[in-house]
Scaffold this motif. Sequence first.
Motif, short mmCIF file in Angstrom:
data_model
loop_
_atom_site.label_atom_id
_atom_site.label_comp_id
_atom_site.label_asym_id
_atom_site.label_seq_id
_atom_site.Cartn_x
_atom_site.Cartn_y
_atom_site.Cartn_z
N ILE A 3 0.86 -1.40 -0.09
CA ILE A 3 0.08 -0.09 -0.03
C ILE A 3 0.81 1.33 0.09
O ILE A 3 0.65 2.26 -0.66
N ILE A 4 1.97 1.18 0.60
CA ILE A 4 2.80 2.18 0.40
C ILE A 4 3.60 2.52 -0.70
O ILE A 4 3.55 3.76 -1.32
N PHE A 5 3.85 1.48 -1.40
CA PHE A 5 4.35 1.58 -2.77
C PHE A 5 3.13 2.07 -3.66
O PHE A 5 3.60 2.84 -4.58
N PHE A 6 1.84 1.78 -3.59
CA PHE A 6 0.91 2.22 -4.29
C PHE A 6 0.79 3.70 -4.13
O PHE A 6 0.62 4.54 -4.91
N TYR A 7 0.86 4.12 -2.99
CA TYR A 7 0.65 5.64 -2.59
C TYR A 7 1.79 6.32 -3.26
O TYR A 7 1.46 7.40 -3.81
N LEU A 8 2.90 5.89 -3.03
CA LEU A 8 4.10 6.59 -3.80
C LEU A 8 4.28 6.64 -5.18
O LEU A 8 4.18 7.82 -5.72
N VAL A 9 3.79 5.68 -5.95
CA VAL A 9 3.56 5.74 -7.27
C VAL A 9 2.20 6.56 -7.76
O VAL A 9 2.30 7.57 -8.64
N ALA A 10 1.26 6.63 -6.79
CA ALA A 10 -0.01 7.46 -7.15
C ALA A 10 0.72 9.04 -6.79
O ALA A 10 0.07 9.72 -7.76
N LEU A 11 1.33 9.35 -5.87
CA LEU A 11 1.91 10.44 -5.60
C LEU A 11 2.63 11.28 -6.89
O LEU A 11 2.50 12.12 -7.60
N ILE A 12 3.52 10.19 -7.40
CA ILE A 12 4.21 10.43 -8.35
C ILE A 12 3.43 10.69 -9.78
O ILE A 12 3.90 11.64 -10.47
N ALA A 13 2.42 9.93 -9.98
CA ALA A 13 1.57 10.00 -11.01
C ALA A 13 0.91 11.34 -10.95
O ALA A 13 0.82 12.05 -12.16
N VAL A 14 0.32 11.52 -9.83
CA VAL A 14 -0.29 12.99 -9.63
C VAL A 14 0.53 14.23 -10.15
O VAL A 14 0.19 15.14 -10.68
#
Length: 167
Positions: A3-14
């Motif tokens: 979940i931390i990896f998902f949020y990190l990638v989501a932040l980079i995408a945004v």
Amino acid sequence: MEIIFFYLVALIAVVSGLLVVRCQSPVNSALGLVNTFFCLAIFYVMLNAPFMAAVQIMVYAGAIMVLILFVIMLLNLGSDARKRYTSGIVWSSLASLLLLVNVVYFLKRGRVTGAEGDITAYTVKSVGHTELIGQALFTEFLLPFEIASVLLLVAIVGAVVLAKKEV
């Protein structure tokens, strides 16, 4: 950890998506779009769809971005184009705000129906992602696929015609 990896990638995408909109240089904006495409490919891998991730990188981050960069270079968008379209920022901001209000309204009003389609998780595991996508693309969605390819061809021809007038 997942979940931390998902949020990190989501932040980079945004952040990359915001850079696409906010960069002054069209080339930097296109590079931000490439980064957003890579983040989308990571999401596909996280959803156990490696074929879609590979297609995302090869087709969008590769071929489509080369096409976009080619058109940017061909049109030679400089500072004069930026000055000409500054009034559009207000209208596009208003349109974006209206779209955001509509999305929030429909998300709050909507609910999950619980309906299931023909393709279940068992079908995907037994047949495979690639075969199901290929069957759908070349049977059910062949016409939209061909229309999209013709539209890309028309966009290239239009860019050449626009660039030819200035020469």
